[in-house]
Design a protein around this motif. Structure first.
Motif, PDB file in Angstrom:
ATOM      1  N   VAL A 159       0.719  -1.157   0.029  1.00  0.00           N
ATOM      2  CA  VAL A 159      -0.009  -0.116  -0.111  1.00  0.00           C
ATOM      3  C   VAL A 159       0.915   1.142  -0.081  1.00  0.00           C
ATOM      4  N   GLU A 160       1.994   1.264   1.041  1.00  0.00           N
ATOM      5  CA  GLU A 160       2.698   2.406   0.724  1.00  0.00           C
ATOM      6  C   GLU A 160       3.456   2.633  -0.734  1.00  0.00           C
ATOM      7  N   ARG A 161       3.858   1.631  -1.227  1.00  0.00           N
ATOM      8  CA  ARG A 161       4.482   1.699  -2.672  1.00  0.00           C
ATOM      9  C   ARG A 161       3.262   2.086  -3.640  1.00  0.00           C
ATOM     10  N   THR A 162       2.497   1.676  -3.751  1.00  0.00           N
ATOM     11  CA  THR A 162       1.261   2.065  -4.815  1.00  0.00           C
ATOM     12  C   THR A 162       0.343   3.121  -4.500  1.00  0.00           C
ATOM     13  N   GLY A 163      -0.020   3.462  -2.935  1.00  0.00           N
ATOM     14  CA  GLY A 163      -0.917   4.172  -2.740  1.00  0.00           C
ATOM     15  C   GLY A 163      -2.403   3.897  -3.195  1.00  0.00           C
ATOM     16  N   VAL A 164      -2.852   2.556  -3.385  1.00  0.00           N
ATOM     17  CA  VAL A 164      -3.940   2.164  -3.731  1.00  0.00           C
ATOM     18  C   VAL A 164      -5.032   2.456  -2.609  1.00  0.00           C
ATOM     19  N   ASP A 165      -6.269   2.854  -3.222  1.00  0.00           N
ATOM     20  CA  ASP A 165      -7.309   3.284  -2.343  1.00  0.00           C
ATOM     21  C   ASP A 165      -7.936   1.894  -1.836  1.00  0.00           C
ATOM     22  N   GLU A 166      -7.728   0.699  -2.680  1.00  0.00           N
ATOM     23  CA  GLU A 166      -8.579  -0.338  -2.380  1.00  0.00           C
ATOM     24  C   GLU A 166      -7.552  -1.789  -2.641  1.00  0.00           C
ATOM     25  N   LEU A 167      -7.735  -2.820  -1.951  1.00  0.00           N
ATOM     26  CA  LEU A 167      -6.994  -4.121  -2.055  1.00  0.00           C
ATOM     27  C   LEU A 167      -8.148  -5.166  -2.444  1.00  0.00           C
ATOM     28  N   MET A 168      -8.105  -5.547  -3.730  1.00  0.00           N
ATOM     29  CA  MET A 168      -8.825  -6.821  -3.909  1.00  0.00           C
ATOM     30  C   MET A 168      -7.977  -8.192  -3.734  1.00  0.00           C
ATOM     31  N   ILE A 169      -8.482  -8.585  -2.557  1.00  0.00           N
ATOM     32  CA  ILE A 169      -7.665  -9.721  -2.157  1.00  0.00           C
ATOM     33  C   ILE A 169      -8.150 -11.179  -2.646  1.00  0.00           C
ATOM     34  N   ALA A 170      -7.264 -11.915  -3.297  1.00  0.00           N
ATOM     35  CA  ALA A 170      -7.324 -13.076  -3.944  1.00  0.00           C
ATOM     36  C   ALA A 170      -6.534 -14.088  -2.931  1.00  0.00           C
ATOM     37  N   GLY A 171      -6.817 -15.502  -3.223  1.00  0.00           N
ATOM     38  CA  GLY A 171      -6.142 -16.499  -2.336  1.00  0.00           C
ATOM     39  C   GLY A 171      -6.933 -17.485  -2.124  1.00  0.00           C
ATOM     40  N   ALA A 172      -7.451 -18.465  -3.004  1.00  0.00           N
ATOM     41  CA  ALA A 172      -8.236 -19.565  -2.630  1.00  0.00           C
ATOM     42  C   ALA A 172      -7.339 -20.732  -1.969  1.00  0.00           C
ATOM     43  N   THR A 173      -7.875 -21.588  -1.373  1.00  0.00           N
ATOM     44  CA  THR A 173      -7.274 -22.513  -0.796  1.00  0.00           C
ATOM     45  C   THR A 173      -8.268 -24.023  -1.114  1.00  0.00           C
ATOM     46  N   TYR A 174      -7.307 -24.871  -0.875  1.00  0.00           N
ATOM     47  CA  TYR A 174      -8.277 -26.213  -0.891  1.00  0.00           C
ATOM     48  C   TYR A 174      -9.154 -26.556  -0.018  1.00  0.00           C
ATOM     49  N   ASP A 175      -8.851 -26.014   1.405  1.00  0.00           N
ATOM     50  CA  ASP A 175      -9.553 -26.387   2.695  1.00  0.00           C
ATOM     51  C   ASP A 175     -10.209 -25.111   2.821  1.00  0.00           C
ATOM     52  N   PRO A 176     -11.813 -25.132   2.789  1.00  0.00           N
ATOM     53  CA  PRO A 176     -12.670 -24.152   2.888  1.00  0.00           C
ATOM     54  C   PRO A 176     -12.285 -23.580   4.541  1.00  0.00           C
ATOM     55  N   GLU A 177     -12.028 -24.519   5.344  1.00  0.00           N
ATOM     56  CA  GLU A 177     -11.823 -23.861   6.696  1.00  0.00           C
ATOM     57  C   GLU A 177     -10.592 -23.019   6.857  1.00  0.00           C
ATOM     58  N   ALA A 178      -9.816 -23.095   6.034  1.00  0.00           N
ATOM     59  CA  ALA A 178      -8.548 -22.559   6.088  1.00  0.00           C
ATOM     60  C   ALA A 178      -8.709 -21.240   5.399  1.00  0.00           C
ATOM     61  N   ARG A 179      -9.565 -21.088   4.223  1.00  0.00           N
ATOM     62  CA  ARG A 179      -9.959 -19.884   3.662  1.00  0.00           C
ATOM     63  C   ARG A 179     -10.638 -18.990   4.673  1.00  0.00           C
ATOM     64  N   LEU A 180     -11.457 -19.415   5.258  1.00  0.00           N
ATOM     65  CA  LEU A 180     -12.378 -18.700   6.349  1.00  0.00           C
ATOM     66  C   LEU A 180     -11.697 -18.007   7.443  1.00  0.00           C
ATOM     67  N   ARG A 181     -10.605 -18.888   7.718  1.00  0.00           N
ATOM     68  CA  ARG A 181      -9.588 -18.446   8.628  1.00  0.00           C
ATOM     69  C   ARG A 181      -8.648 -17.293   8.320  1.00  0.00           C
ATOM     70  N   SER A 182      -8.092 -17.493   7.083  1.00  0.00           N
ATOM     71  CA  SER A 182      -7.304 -16.405   6.296  1.00  0.00           C
ATOM     72  C   SER A 182      -8.100 -15.056   6.140  1.00  0.00           C
ATOM     73  N   ILE A 183      -9.444 -15.413   5.649  1.00  0.00           N
ATOM     74  CA  ILE A 183     -10.295 -14.051   5.488  1.00  0.00           C
ATOM     75  C   ILE A 183     -10.344 -13.360   6.784  1.00  0.00           C
ATOM     76  N   ALA A 184     -10.523 -14.034   8.063  1.00  0.00           N
ATOM     77  CA  ALA A 184     -10.627 -13.373   9.315  1.00  0.00           C
ATOM     78  C   ALA A 184      -9.302 -12.814   9.748  1.00  0.00           C
ATOM     79  N   LEU A 185      -8.250 -13.453   9.391  1.00  0.00           N
ATOM     80  CA  LEU A 185      -6.756 -13.047   9.864  1.00  0.00           C
ATOM     81  C   LEU A 185      -6.588 -11.595   9.054  1.00  0.00           C
ATOM     82  N   THR A 186      -6.763 -11.713   7.666  1.00  0.00           N
ATOM     83  CA  THR A 186      -6.381 -10.681   6.826  1.00  0.00           C
ATOM     84  C   THR A 186      -7.279  -9.493   7.251  1.00  0.00           C
ATOM     85  N   ALA A 187      -8.721  -9.470   7.691  1.00  0.00           N
ATOM     86  CA  ALA A 187      -9.278  -8.402   8.117  1.00  0.00           C
ATOM     87  C   ALA A 187      -8.618  -7.918   9.475  1.00  0.00           C
TER      88      ALA A 187
END
Length: 332
Positions: free
Chosen positions: A294-322
């Motif tokens: 964000v410091e490098r680009t100054g973007v107003d918004e991040l569109m976060i990708a990152g699919a995982t095989y395990d749905p629970e891991a994806r839910l966890r990643s979404i929470a930790l990222t927030a």
């Protein structure tokens, strides 16, 4: 404060089904809404057994019905595949069902191979170079200004936010000319990111849609309790990239320990380049890498990708990222 949103290909796991993938997507969207994400976008791809978002407007309706506040949209609709009037009707319907919550990101890539594109369009006579005119035609339907001589029903007067998507300088120039928000696909095509942002900001013309430039950038995030676990989870997406680049796309595979090391120097270097806009690691690592981007680009918004095989891991990643984004907000 940089906004943060979710990009979803609706991946179909090895051993899973389209129905399972759609159910997982609804669960991810509910998690994103609960954790303060701004939007949840579905991408249009065709002919790929590992991606279930081909009927993009239908999936958007599915996600919007599963949530109540988060904006939902297309990241994006590949406009050369569709008549603008059809897109106006589809997204006008979505706006009528979910007022004030629908985004429409527009791209000019086919989202498929040429054979599949021909099957979608019945011919390849539609010209990707006509993309700017198609965007303006679509705007005219929503504005209901009579310029086309045709009224979109539904669609006329719909409150649909239009974005221009891109992975080259073309989209940046068009978004600037039309005064629309701009989203760059740096989560898989990072090379022209900095130049595209600079051109968009330099040439932006205020419009009725937007007074000042608004830049979104795609960014992969795999957040887990440890760096090692996050790298392991990310290997499923890495396998998908390698399969696609070698002409053998398939369903999302289970993660593999030390996957990059197994590819050899050339394969590892390819992944390092294509996934250079990524944060893979513990909450502290993710927070640090997001802050640097964000410091490098100054973007107003991040569109976060990152699919995982395990749905629970994806839910966890979404929470930790927030949580990481909120900590960055407090530290700002």
């Amino acid at each position: 404060m940089t906004q943060y949103s979710i990009h979803d290909l609706v991946p179909v796991r090895e051993g899973g089904t389209v129905a399972t993938a759609l159910a997982d997507t609804a669960a991810y969207a509910r998690q994103a809404e609960a954790h303060g994400y701004s939007r949840y976008w579905i991408a249009e791809h065709h002919g790929m057994p590992g991606i279930a978002g081909g009927a993009t407007s239908v999936v958007i309706g599915h996600v919007a019905a599963a949530t109540s506040r988060i904006r939902v949209g297309a990241g994006g609709i590949m406009l050369p595949n569709h008549a603008p009037l059809v897109v106006a009707e589809q997204f006008g319907t979505l706006d009528a069902l979910f007022p004030g919550r629908i985004d429409l990101g527009l791209g000019r890539a086919p989202g498929s191979d040429q054979r599949t594109a021909r099957a979608l369009r019945r011919s390849l006579e539609s010209d990707p170079n006509g993309f700017p005119n198609d965007v303006m035609e679509l705007q005219s339907y929503f504005a209901d200004d009579g310029q086309t001589g045709i009224r979109a029903v539904p669609g006329a007067g719909a409150d649909v936010a239009i974005w221009i998507l891109g992975s080259s300088l073309f989209g940046a120039q068009l978004a600037a000319m039309l005064g629309l928000p701009y989203a760059f696909a740096s989560h898989f095509a990072p090379d022209a990111l900095d130049q595209a942002i600079a051109i968009y900001r330099r040439d932006f013309r205020p419009s009725a849609a937007l007074e000042r430039p608004h830049v979104m950038a795609g960014f992969n995030v795999f957040a887990a309790d440890t760096d090692e676990e996050a790298r392991y989870l990310a290997s499923s997406m890495e396998q998908s990239f390698v399969a696609l680049r070698t002409g053998n796309p398939g369903k999302m595979q289970p993660p593999v320990r030390d996957y990059r090391a197994s590819l050899g120097p050339q394969g590892a270097a390819m992944l390092e380049q294509v996934l250079s806009c990524s944060a893979i690691g513990s909450p502290a690592t993710v927070r640090r890498e997001i802050a640097a981007f964000v410091e490098r680009t100054g973007v107003d918004e991040l569109m976060i990708a990152g699919a995982t095989y395990d749905p629970e891991a994806r839910l966890r990643s979404i929470a930790l990222t927030a949580e990481a984004m909120q900590e960055l907000k407090l530290a700002a």
